[in-house]
Write a protein that holds these residues in place. Structure first.
Motif, PDB file in Angstrom:
ATOM      1  N   THR A 248       0.854  -1.185  -0.059  1.00 49.10           N
ATOM      2  CA  THR A 248      -0.180  -0.126   0.122  1.00 49.10           C
ATOM      3  C   THR A 248       0.845   1.215  -0.035  1.00 49.10           C
ATOM      4  OG1 THR A 248      -1.773  -1.134   1.184  1.00 49.10           O
ATOM      5  CG2 THR A 248      -1.869   1.286   1.286  1.00 49.10           C
ATOM      6  N   HIS A 249       1.840   0.955   0.604  1.00 48.02           N
ATOM      7  CA  HIS A 249       2.747   2.548   0.821  1.00 48.02           C
ATOM      8  C   HIS A 249       3.931   2.368  -0.225  1.00 48.02           C
ATOM      9  CE1 HIS A 249       0.707   3.951   4.837  1.00 48.02           C
ATOM     10  NE2 HIS A 249       0.600   2.554   4.733  1.00 48.02           N
ATOM     11  N   GLY A 250       4.244   1.482  -0.874  1.00 51.26           N
ATOM     12  CA  GLY A 250       5.262   1.790  -1.707  1.00 51.26           C
ATOM     13  C   GLY A 250       6.731   1.541  -0.921  1.00 51.26           C
ATOM     14  N   VAL A 251       6.779   0.690  -0.074  1.00 54.41           N
ATOM     15  CA  VAL A 251       7.788   0.477   0.762  1.00 54.41           C
ATOM     16  C   VAL A 251       9.098   0.059   0.239  1.00 54.41           C
ATOM     17  CG1 VAL A 251       8.623  -0.383   3.100  1.00 54.41           C
ATOM     18  CG2 VAL A 251       6.546   0.787   2.893  1.00 54.41           C
ATOM     19  N   ALA A 252       8.956  -0.924  -0.772  1.00 52.90           N
ATOM     20  CA  ALA A 252       9.826  -1.700  -1.163  1.00 52.90           C
ATOM     21  C   ALA A 252      11.151  -1.025  -1.572  1.00 52.90           C
ATOM     22  CB  ALA A 252       9.460  -2.755  -2.306  1.00 52.90           C
ATOM     23  N   GLN A 253      10.963   0.213  -2.268  1.00 51.98           N
ATOM     24  CA  GLN A 253      12.179   0.995  -2.813  1.00 51.98           C
ATOM     25  C   GLN A 253      13.026   1.480  -1.642  1.00 51.98           C
ATOM     26  OE1 GLN A 253      10.653   4.704  -4.628  1.00 51.98           O
ATOM     27  NE2 GLN A 253       8.456   3.795  -4.088  1.00 51.98           N
ATOM     28  N   ASN A 254      12.642   1.687  -0.647  1.00 55.82           N
ATOM     29  CA  ASN A 254      13.325   2.266   0.506  1.00 55.82           C
ATOM     30  C   ASN A 254      13.669   1.342   1.550  1.00 55.82           C
ATOM     31  OD1 ASN A 254      12.632   4.921  -0.363  1.00 55.82           O
ATOM     32  ND2 ASN A 254      10.638   4.796   0.421  1.00 55.82           N
ATOM     33  N   LEU A 255      13.617  -0.131   1.234  1.00 54.46           N
ATOM     34  CA  LEU A 255      14.144  -1.185   2.257  1.00 54.46           C
ATOM     35  C   LEU A 255      15.673  -1.469   2.147  1.00 54.46           C
ATOM     36  CD1 LEU A 255      11.426  -3.635   2.016  1.00 54.46           C
ATOM     37  CD2 LEU A 255      11.664  -2.127   3.836  1.00 54.46           C
ATOM     38  N   PRO A 256      16.247  -1.938   3.042  1.00 56.63           N
ATOM     39  CA  PRO A 256      17.791  -2.073   3.058  1.00 56.63           C
ATOM     40  C   PRO A 256      17.996  -2.626   1.851  1.00 56.63           C
ATOM     41  CG  PRO A 256      17.103  -2.109   5.378  1.00 56.63           C
ATOM     42  CD  PRO A 256      15.780  -1.904   4.463  1.00 56.63           C
ATOM     43  N   THR A 257      19.054  -2.431   0.917  1.00 57.92           N
ATOM     44  CA  THR A 257      19.377  -3.559  -0.146  1.00 57.92           C
ATOM     45  C   THR A 257      20.267  -4.750   0.518  1.00 57.92           C
ATOM     46  OG1 THR A 257      21.382  -2.048  -0.382  1.00 57.92           O
ATOM     47  CG2 THR A 257      19.574  -1.579  -1.787  1.00 57.92           C
ATOM     48  N   SER A 258      20.799  -4.538   1.549  1.00 62.09           N
ATOM     49  CA  SER A 258      21.530  -5.703   2.266  1.00 62.09           C
ATOM     50  C   SER A 258      20.442  -6.581   2.397  1.00 62.09           C
ATOM     51  CB  SER A 258      22.239  -5.158   3.460  1.00 62.09           C
ATOM     52  OG  SER A 258      21.059  -4.877   4.325  1.00 62.09           O
ATOM     53  N   CYS A 259      19.303  -6.580   2.398  1.00 61.38           N
ATOM     54  CA  CYS A 259      18.384  -7.547   2.599  1.00 61.38           C
ATOM     55  C   CYS A 259      17.522  -7.673   1.438  1.00 61.38           C
ATOM     56  CB  CYS A 259      17.188  -7.111   3.697  1.00 61.38           C
ATOM     57  SG  CYS A 259      15.755  -8.196   4.088  1.00 61.38           S
ATOM     58  N   THR A 260      17.022  -6.985   0.713  1.00 60.13           N
ATOM     59  CA  THR A 260      16.124  -7.035  -0.595  1.00 60.13           C
ATOM     60  C   THR A 260      17.133  -7.640  -1.807  1.00 60.13           C
ATOM     61  OG1 THR A 260      16.750  -4.687  -1.454  1.00 60.13           O
ATOM     62  CG2 THR A 260      14.792  -5.085  -0.332  1.00 60.13           C
ATOM     63  N   ASP A 261      18.406  -7.696  -1.511  1.00 58.88           N
ATOM     64  CA  ASP A 261      19.189  -8.293  -2.603  1.00 58.88           C
ATOM     65  C   ASP A 261      19.088  -9.939  -2.549  1.00 58.88           C
ATOM     66  OD1 ASP A 261      20.789  -8.925  -0.419  1.00 58.88           O
ATOM     67  OD2 ASP A 261      22.404  -7.806  -1.030  1.00 58.88           O
ATOM     68  N   HIS A 262      18.348 -10.439  -1.456  1.00 58.31           N
ATOM     69  CA  HIS A 262      18.245 -11.844  -1.343  1.00 58.31           C
ATOM     70  C   HIS A 262      16.965 -12.318  -0.846  1.00 58.31           C
ATOM     71  CE1 HIS A 262      19.960 -10.751   2.763  1.00 58.31           C
ATOM     72  NE2 HIS A 262      19.482 -11.956   2.855  1.00 58.31           N
TER      73      HIS A 262
END
Length: 416
Positions: A248-262
């Motif tokens: 809903t908030h479009g949070v994904a783009q602001n999450l730590p890349t150290s996590c979203t890279d996997h």
């Protein structure tokens, strides 16, 4: 019921004292509930609100488009060049419908925030007796009005809802840096509950503001270690809820890349998947029997249609043997997960006590009172201070309930 009535009577008493200007400490046992503060020594002055109207021009606004806000109590003496920045908590909204409801409250609009009566207590207190290590620092409370732990980025034209938590974070931080925080020699980012999750999400961003400077930068997350737990019906209520918040908030783009890279974005909204990748030192303070998580994640109403958990969620003494076994398993998951992820860095610390409560730094009764919770005779304020100033390593895990008789238990509803 008796407990609720006592709390209500105390609230009325406190408000009378506030409005007559004669708020004095009655005794060490006076305690905070629902945002109230134990008043120690001299009368406590309210910290006025500041609306950051300049942020509106860059779209850093609350859910209804009003400006973000904060309260600041300036430092004095040795604390003039030291800063605590505290992120307010207050849950989340996971759908357009729930966000519209939230928009009509102080958690979605600065127009609806109390403009004067913000009393700082616990880790934000100006009392040397209540807050020995940080009382003289610049102490800032950033108000929470975005609904996604200061991490959203978006706008819904159909509802007129702004999801601008990340912009609020950036705007308020840049303002604080511009008025003196950039030259600080010691800084601490703190938050409680949803604000503590925001601390985890933004800890390294906060550290980056002071890159290249000889500044001690650390983070403290109080009651923000939300577990990706299985509920009593075998589902994952909190994972579903957090998934709605992220989408809903479009949070994904602001999450730590150290996590979203996997991992996927929803997984990266859980602290257990983020903390291991944080470079800035962080301290995790949490009750092993976190009452909000017990009520809303472990045994939510949707997973308990028969109401078998209703009494247990309100009073641990009403839990049967099976329910206590489930609570002990939840505690074990909390402990194992903290040990696995927080211990990765020697600069990190933790204090996991066996209380049934949620949030312990803002409440003077749990932060620093004569009967505050302790692990091996060390209280929360002392543990946090020892860790921050490097006086001692603090990695404290309490024994399982009911061994700890220092606990301040509160199974009643609490705002997170």
């Amino acid at each position: 019921m008796e407990k609720i009535m006592i709390a209500k009577l105390w609230e009325i008493f406190l408000m009378v004292l506030v409005f007559t200007g004669s708020a004095q400490a009655a005794a060490d046992g006076n305690m905070s509930r629902g945002g109230m503060r134990r008043l120690a020594g001299a009368p406590v002055a309210p910290v006025p609100i500041t609306l950051l109207t300049s942020a509106v021009g860059i779209g850093a606004v609350c859910m209804d488009g009003t400006p973000p806000a904060f309260h600041m109590d300036p430092g004095s003496g040795e604390g003039k060049n030291r800063w605590i920045v505290h992120l307010e908590g207050g849950s989340w909204c996971e759908s357009l419908g729930s966000c519209l409801y939230r928009k009509a409250s102080r958690l979605g609009s600065s127009d609806l925030m109390n403009k004067e009566l913000m009393y700082f207590g616990g880790i934000l207190s100006s009392s040397p007796a209540e807050n020995p290590d940080f009382f003289s620092w610049n102490r800032v409370m950033i108000r929470y009005c975005d609904g996604a732990s200061f991490a959203g980025e978006g706008y819904d034209a159909g509802t007129g809802l702004f999801f601008r938590g990340q912009r609020i974070w950036n705007a308020v931080m840049q303002h604080l840096l511009s008025i003196g925080m950039s030259s600080a020699d010691q800084v601490l980012l703190t938050g409680s509950s949803a604000g503590a999750l925001a601390v985890v999400l933004h800890c390294d961003q906060f550290g980056a503001f002071f890159a290249g400077r000889d500044t001690t930068v650390k983070c403290l997350a109080d009651a923000g270690f939300f577990l990706d737990a299985v509920n009593v019906a075998g589902g994952r209520t909190l994972r579903s809820y957090f998934g709605g918040v992220v989408a809903t908030h479009g949070v994904a783009q602001n999450l730590p890349t150290s996590c979203t890279d996997h991992l996927n974005a929803t997984s990266c909204f859980f602290p257990q998947n983020i903390i291991g990748g944080i470079d800035t030192p962080i301290f995790v303070l949490n009750a092993a029997y976190d009452t909000w998580q017990i009520r809303e994640s472990l045994a939510p109403d949707g997973a308990d249609p028969s109401g078998a958990w209703r009494a247990c969620k309100s009073n641990r003494l009403a839990c049967n043997e099976l329910q206590m076994n489930i609570l002990q398993a939840f505690r074990n998951q909390m402990v194992v997960t903290v040990l696995r992820v927080v211990s990765r860095s020697r600069s990190n610390g933790y204090f996991i006590n066996s209380c049934f409560t949620h949030g312990q730094t803002e409440n003077p009764a749990t932060w620093n009172a004569y009967d505050s919770p302790a692990i091996q005779n060390k209280t929360i304020w002392k543990s946090v201070g020892d860790w921050y100033f490097g006086r001692a390593e603090v990695r404290a895990i309490d024994c399982a309930y009911p061994c700890d008789y220092t606990c301040y238990h509160d199974m009643e509803d609490q705002l997170i």
